[in-house]
Structures are given as structure tokens and as C-alpha cells.
Scaffold this motif. Structure first.
Motif, PDB file in Angstrom:
ATOM      1  N   LYS A  32      32.600  30.594  43.759  1.00 20.40           N
ATOM      2  CA  LYS A  32      32.177  32.182  43.080  1.00 20.40           C
ATOM      3  C   LYS A  32      32.540  33.853  44.488  1.00 20.40           C
ATOM      4  O   LYS A  32      33.037  34.735  43.678  1.00 20.40           O
ATOM      5  N   ALA A  33      33.084  33.077  45.595  1.00 23.39           N
ATOM      6  CA  ALA A  33      32.800  34.276  46.590  1.00 23.39           C
ATOM      7  C   ALA A  33      34.616  34.637  46.151  1.00 23.39           C
ATOM      8  O   ALA A  33      35.220  35.655  46.783  1.00 23.39           O
ATOM      9  N   VAL A  34      35.509  33.860  45.668  1.00 24.22           N
ATOM     10  CA  VAL A  34      37.397  34.363  44.672  1.00 24.22           C
ATOM     11  C   VAL A  34      37.044  34.421  43.513  1.00 24.22           C
ATOM     12  O   VAL A  34      38.242  34.618  43.665  1.00 24.22           O
ATOM     13  N   LEU A  35      35.904  34.435  43.552  1.00 18.49           N
ATOM     14  CA  LEU A  35      35.727  34.986  41.412  1.00 18.49           C
ATOM     15  C   LEU A  35      36.485  36.132  40.992  1.00 18.49           C
ATOM     16  O   LEU A  35      37.111  36.827  39.968  1.00 18.49           O
ATOM     17  N   THR A  36      35.892  37.486  41.551  1.00 16.32           N
ATOM     18  CA  THR A  36      36.117  38.312  41.415  1.00 16.32           C
ATOM     19  C   THR A  36      37.484  38.737  41.383  1.00 16.32           C
ATOM     20  O   THR A  36      38.387  39.382  40.455  1.00 16.32           O
ATOM     21  N   LEU A  37      38.623  38.809  42.815  1.00 23.32           N
ATOM     22  CA  LEU A  37      39.776  38.804  42.696  1.00 23.32           C
ATOM     23  C   LEU A  37      39.938  37.240  41.861  1.00 23.32           C
ATOM     24  O   LEU A  37      41.835  38.079  41.715  1.00 23.32           O
ATOM     25  N   TYR A  38      39.940  36.234  41.558  1.00 22.25           N
ATOM     26  CA  TYR A  38      40.700  36.052  40.449  1.00 22.25           C
ATOM     27  C   TYR A  38      40.541  36.270  39.109  1.00 22.25           C
ATOM     28  O   TYR A  38      41.784  36.459  38.694  1.00 22.25           O
ATOM     29  N   PHE A  39      39.714  37.280  38.945  1.00 18.20           N
ATOM     30  CA  PHE A  39      39.560  37.998  37.345  1.00 18.20           C
ATOM     31  C   PHE A  39      40.300  39.086  37.760  1.00 18.20           C
ATOM     32  O   PHE A  39      41.458  39.337  36.467  1.00 18.20           O
ATOM     33  N   LEU A  40      40.319  39.598  39.193  1.00 24.06           N
ATOM     34  CA  LEU A  40      41.376  40.792  39.209  1.00 24.06           C
ATOM     35  C   LEU A  40      43.064  40.682  39.067  1.00 24.06           C
ATOM     36  O   LEU A  40      44.266  41.209  38.672  1.00 24.06           O
ATOM     37  N   THR A  41      43.370  39.716  40.447  1.00 22.44           N
ATOM     38  CA  THR A  41      44.575  38.632  40.596  1.00 22.44           C
ATOM     39  C   THR A  41      45.233  37.886  39.949  1.00 22.44           C
ATOM     40  O   THR A  41      47.000  38.036  39.438  1.00 22.44           O
ATOM     41  N   GLY A 302      42.232  43.943  65.327  1.00 23.67           N
ATOM     42  CA  GLY A 302      42.809  44.001  66.403  1.00 23.67           C
ATOM     43  C   GLY A 302      44.345  43.077  66.216  1.00 23.67           C
ATOM     44  O   GLY A 302      44.951  42.542  64.579  1.00 23.67           O
ATOM     45  N   GLY A 303      44.802  42.441  67.485  1.00 24.42           N
ATOM     46  CA  GLY A 303      46.242  41.036  66.637  1.00 24.42           C
ATOM     47  C   GLY A 303      45.387  39.606  66.932  1.00 24.42           C
ATOM     48  O   GLY A 303      45.746  38.785  66.743  1.00 24.42           O
ATOM     49  N   ALA A 304      44.427  39.644  67.383  1.00 24.42           N
ATOM     50  CA  ALA A 304      43.179  38.527  67.065  1.00 24.42           C
ATOM     51  C   ALA A 304      43.244  37.645  65.429  1.00 24.42           C
ATOM     52  O   ALA A 304      43.520  36.929  65.894  1.00 24.42           O
ATOM     53  N   PHE A 305      42.626  38.083  64.347  1.00 23.94           N
ATOM     54  CA  PHE A 305      42.764  37.852  63.909  1.00 23.94           C
ATOM     55  C   PHE A 305      42.549  38.995  62.248  1.00 23.94           C
ATOM     56  O   PHE A 305      42.058  39.767  62.320  1.00 23.94           O
ATOM     57  N   VAL A 306      42.900  38.615  61.297  1.00 22.63           N
ATOM     58  CA  VAL A 306      42.271  39.266  59.767  1.00 22.63           C
ATOM     59  C   VAL A 306      41.717  38.843  58.624  1.00 22.63           C
ATOM     60  O   VAL A 306      41.644  37.249  58.738  1.00 22.63           O
ATOM     61  N   VAL A 307      40.012  39.305  58.729  1.00 26.59           N
ATOM     62  CA  VAL A 307      39.525  38.710  57.612  1.00 26.59           C
ATOM     63  C   VAL A 307      39.947  39.102  55.854  1.00 26.59           C
ATOM     64  O   VAL A 307      40.875  39.644  56.000  1.00 26.59           O
ATOM     65  N   LYS A 308      39.945  38.175  55.601  1.00 29.33           N
ATOM     66  CA  LYS A 308      39.887  38.083  53.528  1.00 29.33           C
ATOM     67  C   LYS A 308      38.360  38.966  53.200  1.00 29.33           C
ATOM     68  O   LYS A 308      37.576  39.056  53.914  1.00 29.33           O
ATOM     69  N   PRO A 309      38.826  39.862  52.224  1.00 32.93           N
ATOM     70  CA  PRO A 309      37.762  40.302  51.753  1.00 32.93           C
ATOM     71  C   PRO A 309      37.070  40.414  51.477  1.00 32.93           C
ATOM     72  O   PRO A 309      35.687  40.591  51.021  1.00 32.93           O
ATOM     73  N   ASP A 310      37.093  38.673  50.674  1.00 33.08           N
ATOM     74  CA  ASP A 310      35.872  37.747  50.085  1.00 33.08           C
ATOM     75  C   ASP A 310      35.255  37.577  51.296  1.00 33.08           C
ATOM     76  O   ASP A 310      34.531  36.464  50.698  1.00 33.08           O
ATOM     77  N   GLN A 311      35.858  37.251  52.269  1.00 31.52           N
ATOM     78  CA  GLN A 311      35.271  36.433  53.534  1.00 31.52           C
ATOM     79  C   GLN A 311      34.294  37.179  54.077  1.00 31.52           C
ATOM     80  O   GLN A 311      32.961  36.389  54.397  1.00 31.52           O
ATOM     81  N   MET A 312      34.002  38.474  53.929  1.00 34.34           N
ATOM     82  CA  MET A 312      32.490  39.216  54.537  1.00 34.34           C
ATOM     83  C   MET A 312      31.464  38.991  53.702  1.00 34.34           C
ATOM     84  O   MET A 312      30.264  38.707  54.045  1.00 34.34           O
ATOM     85  N   GLU A 469      59.927  56.069  39.208  1.00 35.28           N
ATOM     86  CA  GLU A 469      58.517  56.342  38.577  1.00 35.28           C
ATOM     87  C   GLU A 469      57.891  55.029  39.767  1.00 35.28           C
ATOM     88  O   GLU A 469      57.926  54.412  40.468  1.00 35.28           O
ATOM     89  N   ASP A 470      56.283  56.149  40.531  1.00 34.75           N
ATOM     90  CA  ASP A 470      56.154  55.382  41.831  1.00 34.75           C
ATOM     91  C   ASP A 470      54.588  53.986  41.433  1.00 34.75           C
ATOM     92  O   ASP A 470      54.244  54.290  39.693  1.00 34.75           O
ATOM     93  N   SER A 471      54.155  53.358  42.052  1.00 34.81           N
ATOM     94  CA  SER A 471      52.953  52.404  42.508  1.00 34.81           C
ATOM     95  C   SER A 471      52.146  53.246  43.263  1.00 34.81           C
ATOM     96  O   SER A 471      52.373  53.168  44.400  1.00 34.81           O
ATOM     97  N   ILE A 472      50.827  54.153  42.206  1.00 32.97           N
ATOM     98  CA  ILE A 472      50.144  54.210  43.329  1.00 32.97           C
ATOM     99  C   ILE A 472      49.120  54.281  43.129  1.00 32.97           C
ATOM    100  O   ILE A 472      48.537  53.727  44.300  1.00 32.97           O
ATOM    101  N   THR A 473      48.804  52.449  42.336  1.00 26.35           N
ATOM    102  CA  THR A 473      47.090  51.678  42.115  1.00 26.35           C
ATOM    103  C   THR A 473      47.311  50.774  44.052  1.00 26.35           C
ATOM    104  O   THR A 473      48.187  51.038  43.933  1.00 26.35           O
ATOM    105  N   LYS A 474      46.487  50.941  44.567  1.00 25.58           N
ATOM    106  CA  LYS A 474      46.788  50.189  45.531  1.00 25.58           C
ATOM    107  C   LYS A 474      46.133  48.203  45.341  1.00 25.58           C
ATOM    108  O   LYS A 474      45.913  48.092  44.315  1.00 25.58           O
ATOM    109  N   HIS A 475      47.013  47.758  46.357  1.00 32.05           N
ATOM    110  CA  HIS A 475      46.779  45.968  45.305  1.00 32.05           C
ATOM    111  C   HIS A 475      45.290  46.042  45.479  1.00 32.05           C
ATOM    112  O   HIS A 475      45.097  45.991  46.658  1.00 32.05           O
ATOM    113  N   GLN A 476      44.920  45.001  44.668  1.00 31.45           N
ATOM    114  CA  GLN A 476      43.612  44.746  45.006  1.00 31.45           C
ATOM    115  C   GLN A 476      43.335  43.614  46.111  1.00 31.45           C
ATOM    116  O   GLN A 476      42.272  43.376  46.210  1.00 31.45           O
ATOM    117  N   GLU A 477      44.219  42.886  46.814  1.00 32.54           N
ATOM    118  CA  GLU A 477      43.501  42.378  47.802  1.00 32.54           C
ATOM    119  C   GLU A 477      44.367  43.177  49.347  1.00 32.54           C
ATOM    120  O   GLU A 477      44.167  42.415  50.004  1.00 32.54           O
TER     121      GLU A 477
END
Length: 699
Positions: A32-41, A302-312, A469-477
Motif C-alpha cells: 500500500k505504501a507504493v500504491l499511489t505512486l504506482y498509479f501515477l508513474t 543535508g548530505g546524509a540521506f534522502v527519503v522517498k515520498p512514500d517512506q514518510m 514547448e516547455d514541461s512545467i509539470t513537476k515530476h511525481q517522484e
């Protein structure tokens, strides 16, 4: 004889049940954690459809427990129900994982497999939900009440431990492991599938140790039949029939007075449940709207780590493990010392307030998040920015438009897009460009609601222009968009991460693509030469869109960065307060609500109230489904609407709770036993003994 864990009164069989629950919850929350991003991307659904399907699935997971309870109590028994529905569960996971494997062709097959998989998973997880905990409780002897209570605490901890680990691990499997040329959703769904297989194997392995009671008959079915009979008799009654004090009393000719009185008690609690779905409408958006919010935030610590949006989402389960003992051992006792009577219904109302505050916090975050989002132009207009590649200031005049009145400097990075009024869907404009008194003209066709970059560049004795023509939509991840504009006389290729860009010579532009966020200080040119071996692109930040202009300086090709869409500048740590508030709300609302339901129901009616409680979760998700698909509101307004609705519902609930009187079912049981010798033909229930058991404590 039941085998015990060495030196204790705990049955050895509960070890298999606890491990089974840990693995099952890992599989459910991990998927379920990755389900929303699966639908989107992966399926490329928009955010509203993704949210709607996510909550439709969540809702189904809480409707199906009623089916599981009916099967277990009326037909198969708990053990066989868990086995058979776990097999359905595993099949659902496998189908879902197969649906995430890319194939040639359209996405119809993926969508079909995904939906079938989700339906099977909902049947499996919902069907076993009312069985596993109760089956664990059945393993204890009647005299070991204290051990049974501790088992339920351990059982609850295993649920949250599985949730914490799965919401940490599966987003990493999705984002950090690349397969089939992109995020590895097949693996992110496959690992939960494997854990569900482990859960099933472990549960079967303990088969020889379990106490397996036969089906006992479903009290929920009996309650429904009694209510249906009373309604039917009341509907068919004539004016000459004897009046009844309560509409349920019409069932007295077929059902016992005790059953009818117990149903009345249960219905009083179920009426209190009516406002409760609104809490769950907010709570379950952690996996949908809040995850979508996280994709538009800065996720680097910082430079320590990057979290994933679905990890929150992990924060909720982690905070539950921290807050439950804090509330039980510190906060509630301190409130008691302050002479505040914090009754269960008051705790539930306070939980609603905290959930509402969480969405107010989410609203404030969203208002700042959208400042970096470029909104599409309205009908009849388009967005336009200009890049000046002429080594001098130029002035640009667009017919019937006041835009670009100030001179445009060489390699000036526009602060933002300008809105160009077209007056129609398509419009060809002849643009005048003035350089040191020399005038040039170029014609370009603009289409409404699109975003463009107008490139001004020198050509012989005049200035030419090129429209991109530009891409102005932010990437879903939260990935960065970029492209390269080549001012050099030779073709240039650039490898950024694992993505190749090819920019033709003579002001040609590469395709627009995405790369992971990160520092790119030395990317390779293709082919390498003395002029172009490596390029320093600097930090490509979360959610930004860049145009890199390749120009020659001092005999070397360098990349000038232009930021078309601003990077996500709101840090994801700002989501922590809303997670803290929603978790405080859950502790006060959910845990207290379960305790209240059990304390206010007769022994044989506790499963009925449990079913009613699960239905509030189901209907809460239905509310989100309706709002997501029907309202069409800006996200921050939608958050604020939910907060306001829950506060309104809290007021209604508080009024209802004020008129509720607490009962002690154990005292009622004694009253019933004392009443057992009374004449069964009496038409009126003796309320004297019942009144002795009613507490005067109000909401």
C-alpha cells in the motif's frame, strides 16, 4: 495438553500467530505504501483518479471483514477461514506483481491485472482481519486472562513493527532498484507477496499446536435477522395492535427479551458511530494526498540521506509505538491528577480535534509548496519566457501586449513565466526584436494553455527566434527535468546519470527528460573532445526543470543553467508536525474507540460492534473517494475543507456523546442471571436492575 512456552503460561502456538501477523502486515502496508505512486508513474493516472482508486481499495479492505466473520462463524471456523483467504491473499499479491512487469503495448492488461490483484488482496486481508486476533485469543485457557491481555499488546506491536519496516523498505526497493528501465514496482510488490507466502507457511506450520474450535454461529447474522423481523412486524402492524415502547420490541414473539435488550444497547453505540467516518477520511490520506504532497517537497537531509515520498508514512507507525506508552504512563495519569475527567468519549472527541489540526498544518505546508508550482495558463492564454543568446541587450515587442517592456540581457534567466493573452486557442504573432537599433522580426504560432520558451539567437545580420514547448509539470517522484540547447556548430551528446541527451548543432535542443536529484559536477560529453570532455551541471534539485545552454568560453564548452521551474524549496521535515498531530489523534480516537466499543457491549455482542467500527473506516474512505473525484478543489482548499468538516462533525459528536450514559455489561449480565427466574411471559423488561448498572458519568 496445550504446549507452553518454557516457564510461562503462554501457548507455544501464539508464536506462529504473531509471526504470521507481522508478515501479513508487512505485505499489506508495504504494497500500500507504493500504491499511489504506482498509479501515477506507472499507470499514468492523474492524482485525483489515483487518490480515488487508492481509497476505493482501502474502503473494500474494511467492508470485507464482515464477509470473513460470516464465513468463519457460520461455516468454516477461524482456522480454515484464515488458511483459505490467505491463499486468495497470496494470489492477489502475485497478480498485482505480475501486473507491474512492463510489456509491449498499451496499459490495459496492467490496469486489469492491478485491479483484479487489489480486489483479491482486499478479500484476503479483510477476510482474515476479524479472525486472526480472535484465533490467537482462543489459544489461551480461561484462567490465563492476564496472559491473554499481554498477547493482544504483543499482537498490536507486531502489526506496527511490520508496518514500520515495510514502509521503510518497499519504497527503497521501488526507487533505488532499477528494473525494466525504471522504478522497480514489480520488486516492490513482489517482496510483500513473498512475505505473505511466508505468513501462510508459518501459520500452517503451527497447525498441530492450535486449539481449533468449530463454527459457533454468527451473532451478527442473528442481530440482523432480529432487526429485520422487528422492522417487518412494525411495518405490517395495524392501528389496533398493542403499542410498543421501542420498535425492536416488535421482535419479542420470535426472539428473547435478553437478545432484544442487548441489541438496543449495541444500537445506542452504533448511533454514536455515525459521525466517526469523517476521522478516517482524514487519517487514511497519509498514503494518498500526503504522499502526493511529499513528492513536491525537498526530501534531502543535508548530505546524509534522502527519503522517498512514500517512506514518510512510516512516521505514523513509528510514532504509535512511541506515543501509546507515553499516553498510558504519563499523559493520562497527569490529566487525572489535574482532576479532569477524561472519559472515553471525550478522548475520541479530542482525537478528532488533533486530526483536524493535522490537516490545518498540512494546509499551511501546501500553501508554501504550491509557490514553486507553475500553474497552467487559463483558456485563451499561454505562458512565455525568453532566453537571449545574442551577446547584447535586446528589446522585444509583441503586438497588443505590454510584456517584455524592459531590455532582455544576455543569458538572463527569467524569474518566472509571463502570461501572454492570445484571445483564441491558436494565434500567430509577428514579434519585433531590436538590437542596437537594428530591428528583426519573426513569426511564431502559440497555442492556449501551453508553456513556451522563446529562444533569441544571432543569424548572419539579424536575430532569429525559435519557440520551444516547455514541461512545467513537476515530476511525481521529485526528479529533475532537464534539456540541452546547443549553440555550438557540432552535435553534442551528454550522459547524465544513466540518461543520454543529444543536442543537434546550430541551436538545436535535446529532448526533455528526467534524472534523479543530485550533484552532477562531471558529466560526460558524447563524443569527448578537447572542447567538450566533461560538463559541470551542479545540483539538479527536487522537482525543478532546467534548460542548459551549451556555449563556448575560452575554447571550452560549458553549460549555463537556466531554471525554468523552481526547485522544491519546502523541506519534507515540515510534514513531521502533521504526522505527529494525526498520530496523537489516532491514539486518542482509534485505541480509545476500540476500548469503548468493547466496554459498552455484552460479551456475545462485541463482534457486532467490532464490525460496526470497521465499517466506519470503510465509509471514511468512501468520503475521500467522492471528494477526490467530484470536488475538483485546489489541494490546500481541500485540506482546509476536510479540517473544517471534521471540526463540525466533532461538535455534533460531542452533543450526541453528552446524552450518552455509560453502562457496565458485566453488571447487566448479573442482572440478567437474577432475572432468569422471572416469568418469560412478562411483556415489559424489568429496568430496575438495569438502572443500577448505569453510570451517571456523561460525555
Amino acid at each position: 495438553m496445550t504446549k507452553k512456552i518454557c516457564g510461562t503460561n503462554y501457548p507455544l502456538s501464539i508464536c506462529f500467530i504473531v509471526v504470521n501477523e507481522f508478515c501479513e502486515r508487512f505485505s499489506y502496508y508495504g504494497m500500500k505504501a507504493v500504491l499511489t505512486l504506482y498509479f501515477l508513474t506507472y499507470l499514468h493516472w492523474d492524482k485525483d483518479l489515483s487518490t480515488a482508486v487508492y481509497h476505493a481499495f482501502s474502503s473494500l479492505c474494511y467492508f470485507t471483514p464482515i464477509l470473513g466473520a460470516l464465513i468463519a462463524d457460520s461455516w468454516l471456523g477461524k482456522f480454515k477461514t484464515i488458511i483459505y483467504l490467505s491463499i486468495v491473499y497470496v494470489i492477489g499479491h502475485v497478480v498485482k506483481s505480475v501486473g507491474a512487469i512492463p510489456t509491449v503495448g498499451d496499459t490495459t492488461a496492467h490496469i486489469a491485472l492491478s485491479i483484479v490483484g487489489l480486489i483479491l488482496i482486499a478479500l484476503g486481508t479483510g477476510g482474515i482481519k476479524p479472525c486472526v486476533a480472535a484465533f490467537g485469543g482462543d489459544q489461551f485457557d480461561e484462567e490465563h486472562t492476564a496472559e491473554r491481555q499481554k498477547f493482544f499488546s504483543i499482537f498490536y506491536m507486531s502489526i506496527n513493527a511490520g508496518s514500520v519496516l515495510s514502509t521503510l523498505i518497499t519504497p527503497l526497493l521501488r526507487g533505488n532498484v532499477q528494473c525494466f528501465g525504471g522504478d522497480c514496482f514489480a520488486l516492490a510488490f513482489g517482496v510483500p507477496a513473498a512475505l505473505m507466502v511466508v505468513a501462510l507457511v508459518v501459520f500452517i506450520a503451527g497447525s498441530g499446536l492450535y486449539k481449533k474450535g468449530p463454527p459457533q454461529g454468527n451473532i451478527l447474522l442473528e442481530v440482523c435477522n432480529c432487526i429485520g423481523f422487528a422492522i417487518k412486524k412494525r411495518w405490517n402492524s395495524s392501528k389496533s395492535d398493542t403499542k410498543r415502547k421501542h420498535w425492536l420490541d416488535w421482535a419479542e414473539e420470535k426472539y428473547s427479551k435478553r437478545l432484544i435488550q442487548e441489541i438496543k444497547m449495541v444500537l445506542r453505540v452504533l448511533v454514536l458511530y455515525i459521525p466517526l467516518p469523517m476521522f478516517w477520511a482524514l487519517f487514511d490520506q497519509q498514503g494518498s494526498r500526503w504522499t502526493l504532497q511529499a513528492t513536491r517537497m525537498n526530501m534531502a537531509f543535508g548530505g546524509a540521506f534522502v527519503v522517498k515520498p512514500d517512506q514518510m508514512q512510516m512516521l505514523n507507525a513509528l510514532l504509535i509505538l512511541i506515543f501509546v506508552p507515553i499516553f498510558d504512563l504519563i499523559i493520562y495519569p497527569l490529566v487525572g491528577l489535574c482532576k479532569i475527567n477524561l472519559t472515553p468519549l471525550r478522548k475520541i472527541a479530542a482525537g478528532m480535534v488533533f486530526a483536524s489540526l493535522a490537516f490545518i498544518a498540512a494546509t499551511l505546508v501546501e500553501i508554501n509548496v504550491v509557490k514553486t508550482v507553475v500553474e497552467p495558463a487559463p483558456a485563451g492564454k499561454c505562458l512565455l519566457q525568453t532566453f537571449n543568446l545574442v551577446k547584447a541587450d535586446v528589446t522585444m515587442k509583441i503586438p497588443d501586449s505590454p510584456l517584455f517592456a524592459e531590455p532582455i540581457k544576455y543569458l538572463q534567466d527569467p524569474a518566472q513565466y509571463e502570461t501572454l493573452d492570445l484571445g483564441m486557442s491558436n494565434k500567430t504573432l509577428t514579434i519585433e526584436i531590436i538590437d542596437n537599433g537594428t530591428s528583426s522580426v519573426c513569426s511564431q504560432t502559440f497555442v492556449e494553455q501551453k508553456a513556451y520558451s522563446l529562444i533569441l539567437y544571432p543569424a548572419a545580420s539579424k536575430i532569429e527566434c525559435k519557440l520551444l514547448e516547455d514541461s512545467i509539470t513537476k515530476h511525481q517522484e521529485g526528479n529533475a527535468h532537464l534539456r540541452f540547447l546547443n549553440t555550438h556548430t557540432e552535435n553534442i551528446g551528454v550522459t547524465v546519470g544513466n540518461v543520454e541527451f543529444h543536442a543537434p548543432s546550430g541551436y538545436g535542443v535535446s529532448s526533455n527528460n528526467t534524472v534523479d536529484r543530485g550533484e552532477y559536477s562531471s558529466v560526460q560529453c558524447i563524443p569527448q573532445s578537447e572542447k567538450c570532455s566533461t560538463l559541470d551541471l551542479g545540483l539538479l534539485d527536487f522537482g525543478a526543470s532546467y534548460t542548459f545552454i551549451l556555449i563556448e568560453e575560452s575554447g571550452k564548452i560549458v553549460a549555463k543553467k537556466m531554471e525554468d521551474v523552481k526547485a522544491n524549496n519546502v523541506h519534507i521535515a515540515w510534514q513531521i508536525p502533521q504526522y505527529v498531530l494525526i498520530t496523537v489523534g489516532e491514539v486518542m480516537f482509534s485505541i480509545t474507540g476500540l476500548e469503548f466499543s468493547y466496554s459498552q457491549a455484552p460479551t456475545n455482542m462485541k463482534s457486532v460492534l467490532q464490525a460496526g467500527w470497521l465499517l466506519t473506516v470503510a465509509f471514511g474512505n468512501v468520503i475521500v473517494l467522492i471528494v477526490a473525484e467530484g470536488a475538483g478543489l485546489e489541494q490546500w482548499i481541500e485540506f482546509l475543507l476536510f479540517a473544517a468538516l471534521l471540526l463540525g462533525v466533532c461538535v455534533i459528536f460531542s452533543i450526541m456523546a453528552h446524552f450518552y450514559t455509560y453502562v457496565d455489561p458485566e453488571q447487566l449480565e448479573k442482572a440478567y442471571l437474577n432475572d432468569s427466574n422471572k416469568d418469560e411471559g412478562d411483556e415489559e423488561f424489568d429496568m430496575k436492575k438495569q438502572n443500577k448498572t448505569i453510570s451517571s458519568t456523561k460525555f
